[in-house]
Design a protein around this motif. Sequence first.
Motif, PDB file in Angstrom:
ATOM      1  N   LYS A 289       0.829  -1.193   0.000  1.00 12.01           N
ATOM      2  CA  LYS A 289       0.000   0.000   0.000  1.00 12.01           C
ATOM      3  C   LYS A 289       0.868   1.249   0.000  1.00 12.01           C
ATOM      4  O   LYS A 289       1.817   1.356   0.763  1.00 12.01           O
ATOM      5  N   LYS A 290       0.529   2.186  -0.888  1.00  9.81           N
ATOM      6  CA  LYS A 290       1.277   3.433  -0.981  1.00  9.81           C
ATOM      7  C   LYS A 290       0.316   4.610  -0.954  1.00  9.81           C
ATOM      8  O   LYS A 290      -0.781   4.540  -1.512  1.00  9.81           O
ATOM      9  N   SER A 291       0.753   5.681  -0.301  1.00  2.00           N
ATOM     10  CA  SER A 291      -0.036   6.914  -0.304  1.00  2.00           C
ATOM     11  C   SER A 291       0.100   7.594  -1.663  1.00  2.00           C
ATOM     12  O   SER A 291       0.920   7.193  -2.497  1.00  2.00           O
ATOM     13  N   ILE A 292      -0.686   8.629  -1.875  1.00  2.00           N
ATOM     14  CA  ILE A 292      -0.622   9.371  -3.142  1.00  2.00           C
ATOM     15  C   ILE A 292       0.764   9.975  -3.332  1.00  2.00           C
ATOM     16  O   ILE A 292       1.328   9.946  -4.428  1.00  2.00           O
ATOM     17  N   ILE A 293       1.335  10.512  -2.241  1.00  2.00           N
ATOM     18  CA  ILE A 293       2.666  11.122  -2.317  1.00  2.00           C
ATOM     19  C   ILE A 293       3.715  10.078  -2.682  1.00  2.00           C
ATOM     20  O   ILE A 293       4.605  10.321  -3.507  1.00  2.00           O
ATOM     21  N   GLU A 294       3.612   8.880  -2.077  1.00  2.00           N
ATOM     22  CA  GLU A 294       4.588   7.813  -2.344  1.00  2.00           C
ATOM     23  C   GLU A 294       4.516   7.311  -3.781  1.00  2.00           C
ATOM     24  O   GLU A 294       5.496   6.777  -4.304  1.00  2.00           O
ATOM     25  N   ARG A 295       3.355   7.465  -4.417  1.00  3.31           N
ATOM     26  CA  ARG A 295       3.233   7.069  -5.824  1.00  3.31           C
ATOM     27  C   ARG A 295       3.938   8.052  -6.746  1.00  3.31           C
ATOM     28  O   ARG A 295       4.297   7.727  -7.876  1.00  3.31           O
ATOM     29  N   ILE A 296       4.133   9.285  -6.247  1.00  8.20           N
ATOM     30  CA  ILE A 296       4.803  10.322  -7.047  1.00  8.20           C
ATOM     31  C   ILE A 296       6.298  10.372  -6.744  1.00  8.20           C
ATOM     32  O   ILE A 296       7.131  10.425  -7.654  1.00  8.20           O
ATOM     33  N   VAL A 297       6.627  10.355  -5.440  1.00  7.38           N
ATOM     34  CA  VAL A 297       8.023  10.454  -4.997  1.00  7.38           C
ATOM     35  C   VAL A 297       8.339   9.293  -4.072  1.00  7.38           C
ATOM     36  O   VAL A 297       7.541   8.956  -3.195  1.00  7.38           O
ATOM     37  N   ASN A 298       9.499   8.688  -4.279  1.00 13.46           N
ATOM     38  CA  ASN A 298       9.942   7.615  -3.390  1.00 13.46           C
ATOM     39  C   ASN A 298       9.991   8.114  -1.945  1.00 13.46           C
ATOM     40  O   ASN A 298      10.476   9.215  -1.670  1.00 13.46           O
ATOM     41  N   LYS A 299       9.493   7.295  -1.024  1.00  6.23           N
ATOM     42  CA  LYS A 299       9.377   7.700   0.379  1.00  6.23           C
ATOM     43  C   LYS A 299      10.722   8.082   0.981  1.00  6.23           C
ATOM     44  O   LYS A 299      10.858   9.108   1.644  1.00  6.23           O
TER      45      LYS A 299
END
Length: 229
Positions: free
Chosen positions: A73-83
């Motif tokens: 599971k990834k947040s919207i931010i994590e889908r754009i930028v690597n955590k």
Amino acid sequence: MVAVSKPAGRQNIAVTLLTAYLTVLARQPLATKACTTATLNFLQEEIAQRSSGMRASDNAHEKQAALQGVPVKKSIIERIVNKRVLQFSLYGLLVSGPLNHFLYELLGKVFANRPKTKLNTFLAILAQNIVISPILNSVFLAANAVIAGERSIENVVSVVRARLLGMMKVSWVVFPCVQLFAAKALPPLVWVPFFNAIAFTFGTYFNTQGKIRTLKAKRLEEDGEDKRD
């Protein structure tokens, strides 16, 4: 009409950008250094993840998990930028950049009223290498360990102890030469971008090497588990 060559045009752009950066740096030193460190840390972590193979390894694990019916599971931010890239950038903005600024401001105040002799130059470089550099490198290693997933204080401390001396050996060999070169060949105004470029290069190298070691240890652990099964 005189034609302007492309190299000259590019040089003018570089000079304009450097002048603009130095102007902002003089007006807002803390904010400028924090934002610069955040940007360089973003690039450093992105390069280190890709060149070490960690990004490819993470992607492979995510694909395997998805095939097994348990997608990550990834947040919207994590889908754009690597955590981890985002975390390392925030570390530069909130910790590394301000800490670097205040430590060197303190050093500057200590030597502010002293005459610019060879002895005082040597003492300033010595203070940078035996006080400031170990602090910054220790914080860097600790933050890198936390961002990589370590949550135990004991494990973070062990990472710092295991890697700090090797990092300091390189720093003690390279940075005095870099600092002497800057003191003799460069105007003080360009020291900050010059040192940033050097720190970025070595930081990327150590970050990449640390990730390579982490990947090797992880693979050895996985191989050991497979053999026990």
